[in-house]
Design an enzyme around this catalytic site. Structure first.
Site, PDB file in Angstrom:
ATOM      1  N   HIS A 243     -10.996  -3.921   8.765  1.00 38.31           N
ATOM      2  CA  HIS A 243     -10.510  -3.400   7.332  1.00 38.31           C
ATOM      3  C   HIS A 243     -10.703  -4.937   6.469  1.00 38.31           C
ATOM      4  O   HIS A 243     -10.908  -4.686   5.099  1.00 38.31           O
ATOM      5  CB  HIS A 243      -8.932  -3.316   7.379  1.00 38.31           C
ATOM      6  CG  HIS A 243      -8.721  -1.878   7.268  1.00 38.31           C
ATOM      7  ND1 HIS A 243      -9.447  -0.989   6.731  1.00 38.31           N
ATOM      8  CD2 HIS A 243      -7.805  -1.128   8.217  1.00 38.31           C
ATOM      9  CE1 HIS A 243      -8.646   0.266   6.964  1.00 38.31           C
ATOM     10  NE2 HIS A 243      -7.863  -0.009   7.916  1.00 38.31           N
TER      11      HIS A 243
ATOM     12  N   GLU B 222      -7.238  -3.434  12.575  1.00 40.18           N
ATOM     13  CA  GLU B 222      -6.788  -4.156  11.164  1.00 40.18           C
ATOM     14  C   GLU B 222      -8.003  -5.347  10.705  1.00 40.18           C
ATOM     15  O   GLU B 222      -7.978  -5.467   9.547  1.00 40.18           O
ATOM     16  CB  GLU B 222      -5.533  -4.855  11.297  1.00 40.18           C
ATOM     17  CG  GLU B 222      -4.297  -3.882  11.665  1.00 40.18           C
ATOM     18  CD  GLU B 222      -4.197  -2.490  10.748  1.00 40.18           C
ATOM     19  OE1 GLU B 222      -4.645  -2.650   9.396  1.00 40.18           O
ATOM     20  OE2 GLU B 222      -3.970  -1.685  11.188  1.00 40.18           O
TER      21      GLU B 222
ATOM     22  N   GLU C  63       1.170  -0.978   0.031  1.00 40.12           N
ATOM     23  CA  GLU C  63      -0.085  -0.142  -0.083  1.00 40.12           C
ATOM     24  C   GLU C  63       0.985   1.307   0.029  1.00 40.12           C
ATOM     25  O   GLU C  63       1.974   1.417   0.883  1.00 40.12           O
ATOM     26  CB  GLU C  63      -1.064  -0.056   1.202  1.00 40.12           C
ATOM     27  CG  GLU C  63      -1.952   1.045   0.947  1.00 40.12           C
ATOM     28  CD  GLU C  63      -2.743   1.129   2.378  1.00 40.12           C
ATOM     29  OE1 GLU C  63      -4.012   1.265   2.507  1.00 40.12           O
ATOM     30  OE2 GLU C  63      -2.201   1.083   3.710  1.00 40.12           O
TER      31      GLU C  63
END
Length: 744
Positions: free
Chosen positions: A182, A179, A8
Site C-alpha cells: 500500500h 500493508e 480511514e
C-alpha cells in the site's frame, strides 16, 4: 498506555478541520506533546524532541509529502521497538509492548526485504526516510497502511517461532506484505474516490502474495492464492447480492460497505488474470508507468488501463476488456457442448448464480444479460494447448487438431468456472482415474472445485463430483484434497439421511487413509504438506478414526505428565481431541492455560481449542466470557464468537447468544464494521432450513444499529437460501450415489 489513530475512511475530519477526501492531498506539519515517559510517532521522522518546563515532551515532525488526510497517523505510547535499515538507509522499526517487542524480529526482517523488493518491482524508491510498524494492543482494525506508520493488531505483527504456528507466521507475512504494498498502491498513488477502493485493496491483496512469495518462498503463497482469495471471492460473487467492483458510494456507510470480498479478493483475482494475459513483463512495465505518472496524485481505473495499454503498445483494448469485469456484478460460467458430429465445440457464457429466490428473479429481468471478455486457455488429451478471447455470448472451437477430452482455464488463472457436457466430464474423470499426473495439481483442484460449486446452481448433477472423488485415494497434493474434503464435509452437513451420512463418512475415511499412512506425524514436511497433515488428521478425528485418536490422546497424556513437548503444528488437534475424549479434566486444564497464557497468540490458541467442545455448558460459559473485557479483548471478541459458531454443537447457542446480546456487540463494533460483517457470515454457516431462514430474516427486520454492516444481511440470507436449494436439488441424488458406490 497507548493512544493510536485510525482515520480511514472519513475520520480525519473528527481530528482537525480538513477536506477529508482521498483526491485532495496536502502537506502536513505535525507537532505532538506527550507526558514524560511516553514517545510520539507519526508519518515522518521527528526533527525536534524538546523537554518542556512541566516535564512533558514536545515532538515536531518533518513535513509529509503531499498525501490524503485518511493516511495521517500518530501513536503515543510507552511501547518499545526493534530497529533495522534497508540497503538505502530507510530506517525500519517494529513496536510492541515491553513484554512482546522482541517477538517483532521476524516482522522487522521481512519488512526490510519487502521494501527492497517493492522498490525494485515498482521502479520507485520508498518515498519516506523511515517506516514504523506498531502492534497496537486491542486494535480492532486488522491493520492500517498509514504512510510511514502502519498500525497492526498484535496477532498480525508478533511471531514467536517457539510457540506460534506456521499459520501465524504466514498470517504475519502476508499482512506485512499487504500493508507495505500500500505504501505505493494507495499512499503514493491514491484512489480518486472511494467507489474505486479496489485500486488500493485489490492491488495490495494481490501484491501481498507476490511479495510474500519473493521473501519467504517456502510458504508457496501463489498456490495458496486459490484458496484464500480466488475461491473466497467466487463464493461471495456468485450470490445475487454481489455488486460491481466499481460501485457508487456517497455516504460513509456505503463507503465502508465496499471493503468486502469484491474489493479485496475478487479484485486481486482479476488482477492476477490480467497479469497472466498481458504477460508479467508488460504488466510490471505498465504498473511502473502508472505509479511514476501519478505519484503524489490521485488516479482512476481509466488511468491504470491507459498505463497498461501503453506497456503493450496499445495492441490490446484493456479498457473494453476490463470494464466487463469491473462494472458489472458476478462472474461467468462457461458452458461447453460438443456438436452432434463431434467436429466442433460450442462454448457459451452466462452468469453463475446461486441463492436466487423468486423475488430476485421477478425484479431482475436482465439477470443473465451480461457478457464478459474472457481470456480462455485450454489443453486437450493429446497435449495441444491454445488460447482465445470469448467476447460474445457463444463461439465455436473446431476439433480438427485434437481428440479426446478438453480442459479449459489452465492453472485456474481465469476468473470463471467451467461446465462441460457429461461426455467430457466422464472423460476427465477417467483420465484422473487412469493417470492423474496428466493434469497438474491446480487443474485437478479446479475440476473438483468447479464440479461441486456447479451443483449449487443446478447446472450439474452431484454424481459428477462424487465420481471424481474416487480417484483421490491416489492424490498426494494439498490443493485437490483441500477442495474435495471441504466439499464432502459441506455435503455431509447438508444431507438429511443418517444412513447416507454414515456412508459418506466411510467414503471420506477411504480417501484420507493413504495420507494418514504416508504423512503420518512427520515433522520434516513442507508448508503445504503440513497443511495437508492437519487437514487429514482433523478430518480423521471428526470421523472417529480410532488409531489417529489413540495416538493423539497418547501425545496429550505425555504432555500433561511433562514427558514431552507438543509439536506446535499438532498442538490444536492434540488438545481438541483430548477435550473431546478427556472432557472435564481437559476442560479444567485448558481453561487454566487460557487464563494464564503468556501471549495473545497462545490465548487465542487455547480459546479456539475450548470452542471445539461438545459440552453445551462449557460453550455457554465461553460465550459469556467473550463480553467480559477483563477476560477477552476488543480485538478478540468477534474472532472468539466465530470460533464457537463454527462448532456444529455451538452454532445455535451462538445465534441465540447473539440475538440476546446484539446491542452490546453492535455498539462495541459500530466503528469496526468489517469485524461484524465477517461474523455475520460465520454466524449462520450451518443454517439450512426455511425456519432458520425466516428466523434470521425476522430478527434483522427489526431495527438494529448496524451501520454499513447492514449490507451483510442480504448476503447471509442468500447463503442460507443456497443451502436450502442445494438440499432440494441434490439430497436424493447424493443418497442414490452413496447407495450404489459405498458399503458401510
Amino acid at each position: 498506555y497507548v493512544y493510536s489513530s485510525q482515520l480511514e475512511t472519513t475520520s480525519a475530519r473528527t481530528v482537525f478541520p480538513c477536506f477529508d477526501e482521498p483526491a485532495i492531498k496536502a502537506v502536513f506539519s505535525i507537532s505532538i506533546t506527550v507526558p514524560h515517559g511516553y514517545s510520539a510517532i507519526s508519518n515522518t521522522q521527528y526533527k525536534l524532541r524538546k523537554s518542556l518546563p512541566n516535564g512533558d515532551i514536545l515532538y515536531h515532525f518533518d513535513r509529509t509529502p503531499p498525501m490524503s488526510s485518511y493516511l495521517l497517523a500518530f501513536v503515543i505510547s510507552d511501547l518499545k521497538y526493534l530497529e533495522g535499515q534497508t540497503i538505502d538507509s530507510v530506517i525500519v522499526r517494529t513496536w510492541a509492548t515491553p513484554a512482546n517487542y522482541q517477538h517483532t524480529k521476524y516482522s522487522l526482517d521481512i519488512a526490510i526485504k519487502l521494501i527492497q523488493f517493492y522498490e525494485k518491482m515498482y521502479g520507485i524508491a520508498y518515498p519516506l526516510s523511515k517506516m514504523d510498524m506498531v502492534a497496537v494492543p486491542q486494535f480492532a482494525e486488522g491493520a492500517m497502511e498509514n504512510w510511514g506508520l502502519i498500525t497492526y493488531e498484535e496477532s498480525s505483527l508478533l511471531y514467536n517461532n517457539l510457540t506460534d504456528t506456521e499459520r501465524t507466521k504466514q498470517g504475519v507475512t502476508v499482512t506485512v506484505a499487504h500493508e507495505l504494498a500500500h505504501q505505493w498502491f494507495g499512499d503514493l498513488v491514491t484512489l480518486r474516490w472511494w467507489d474505486e477502493v479496489w485500486l488500493n485493496e485489490g492491488f495490495a491483496s494481490f501484491m501481498e502474495f507476490i511479495g510474500a512469495n519473493a521473501v519467504v518462498s517456502e510458504l508457496e503463497m501463489m498456490k495458496q492464492f486459490l484458496i484464500t482469495n480466488y475461491v473466497k471471492a467466487q463464493k461471495f460473487d456468485g450470490l445475487p447480492t454481489a455488486h460491481p467492483i466499481i460501485s457508487k458510494a456517497t455516504s460513509s456507510n456505503q463507503i465502508n460497505a465496499l471493503f468486502d470480498e469484491i474489493s479485496y479478493e475478487k479484485a486481486s483475482s482479476i488482477i492476477r488474470m490480467l497479469r497472466e494475459y498481458l504477460g508479467i513483463a508488460n504488466f510490471n512495465r505498465g504498473i511502473q508507468y502508472y505509479l511514476s505518472t501519478h505519484r503524489y496524485k490521485a488516479a482512476t481505473h481509466q488511468d491504470l488501463w491507459r498505463a497498461l495499454e501503453w506497456a503493450t503498445s496499445s495492441r490490446i483494448d484493456i479498457s473494453a476488456m476490463m470494464n466487463t469485469w469491473t462494472k458489472q456484478p458476478g462472474f461467468p460460467v462457461l458452458m461447453l457442448r460438443h456438436s452432434h458430429d463431434n467436429n466442433s465445440i460450442v462454448i457459451s457464457q452466462q452468469r453463475y448464480l446461486i441463492g436466487v429466490d423468486h423475488h430476485f428473479k421477478m425484479n431482475n429481468t436482465s439477470i443473465n444479460k451480461y457478457n464478459w471478455h474472457i481470456p480462455i486457455t485450454f489443453r486437450t488429451e493429446n497435449g495441444k494447448k491454445g488460447k482465445f478471447m470469448l467476447s460474445k455470448e457463444a463461439d465455436i472451437l473446431h476439433r480438427k487438431t485434437f481428440d479426446g477430452w478438453i480442459k479449459l482455464n489452465l492453472n485456474q488463472i481465469g476468473y470463471y468456472c467451467v461446465n462441460y457436457d457429461l461426455g467430457n466430464w466422464d472423460a476427465l474423470v477417467n483420465q484422473l482415474m487412469k493417470n492423474l499426473s496428466k493434469l497438474n495439481d491446480i487443474d485437478r483442484h479446479q475440476l473438483l472445485y468447479d464440479s461441486f460449486e456447479l451443483t449449487k446452481s443446478k447446472l450439474l448433477t452431484a454424481a459428477v463430483f462424487l465420481n471424481m472423488t474416487k480417484y483421490l485415494v491416489k492424490e498426494r497434493n494439498y490443493l485437490p484434497l483441500y477442495a474435495a474434503i471441504n466439499a464432502l464435509t459441506e455435503m455431509e452437513q447438508l444431507i438429511d439421511s443418517q444412513e447416507a451420512k454414515g456412508k459418506l463418512k466411510v467414503h471420506i475415511l477411504r480417501i484420507i487413509q493413504p495420507q494418514i499412512r504416508i504423512l503420518s506425524w512427520r515433522l520434516d514436511t513442507t508448508v503445504l504438506q503440513s497443511k495437508l497433515q492437519q487437514l487429514v488428521m482433523t478430518t480423521a478425528v471428526n470421523h472417529n478414526h480410532t488409531s489417529v485418536i489413540s495416538f493423539l490422546l497418547s501425545a496429550y497424556d505425555h504432555w500433561v505428565n511433562n514427558l514431552t513437548r507438543l509439536p506446535v503444528k499438532f498442538r490444536h488437534i492434540v488438545l481438541s481431541t483430548a477435550l473431546k475424549y478427556r472432557q472435564l479434566s481437559a476442560e479444567k486444564l485448558l481453561l487454566r492455560k487460557f487464563h494464564h497464557a503468556p501471549s495473545s497468540s497462545l490465548k487465542r490458541t487455547y480459546f479456539k481449542v475450548l470452542a471445539t467442545s461438545r459440552n453445551p455448558e462449557l460453550l455457554k460459559r465461553l460465550l459469556n466470557m467473550t463480553l467480559d473485557l477483563k477476560v477477552v479483548n476488543t480485538d478478540e471478541t468477534i474472532d472468539f464468537l466465530a470460533s464457537i459458531s463454527v462448532n456444529p454443537i455451538g452454532h445455535m447457542l451462538t445465534w441465540e447468544f447473539y440475538k440476546k446480546n446484539s446491542k452490546i456487540i453492535h455498539n462495541r463494533y459500530f466503528l469496526n464494521v468489517g469485524y461484524l460483517q465477517e461474523f455475520f457470515k460465520v454466524l449462520v454457516r450451518y443454517f439450512k432450513t426455511e425456519d432458520q431462514y425466516n428466523d434470521v430474516k425476522h430478527f434483522f427486520h427489526l431495527p438494529h444499529h448496524l451501520g454499513s454492516a447492514k449490507s451483510s444481511i442480504a448476503v447471509i440470507l442468500s447463503k442460507i437460501r443456497t443451502r436450502i436449494q442445494w438440499r432440494q436439488w441434490n439430497n436424493v441424488q447424493v443418497e442414490k450415489w452413496l447407495n450404489e458406490n459405498v458399503r458401510k
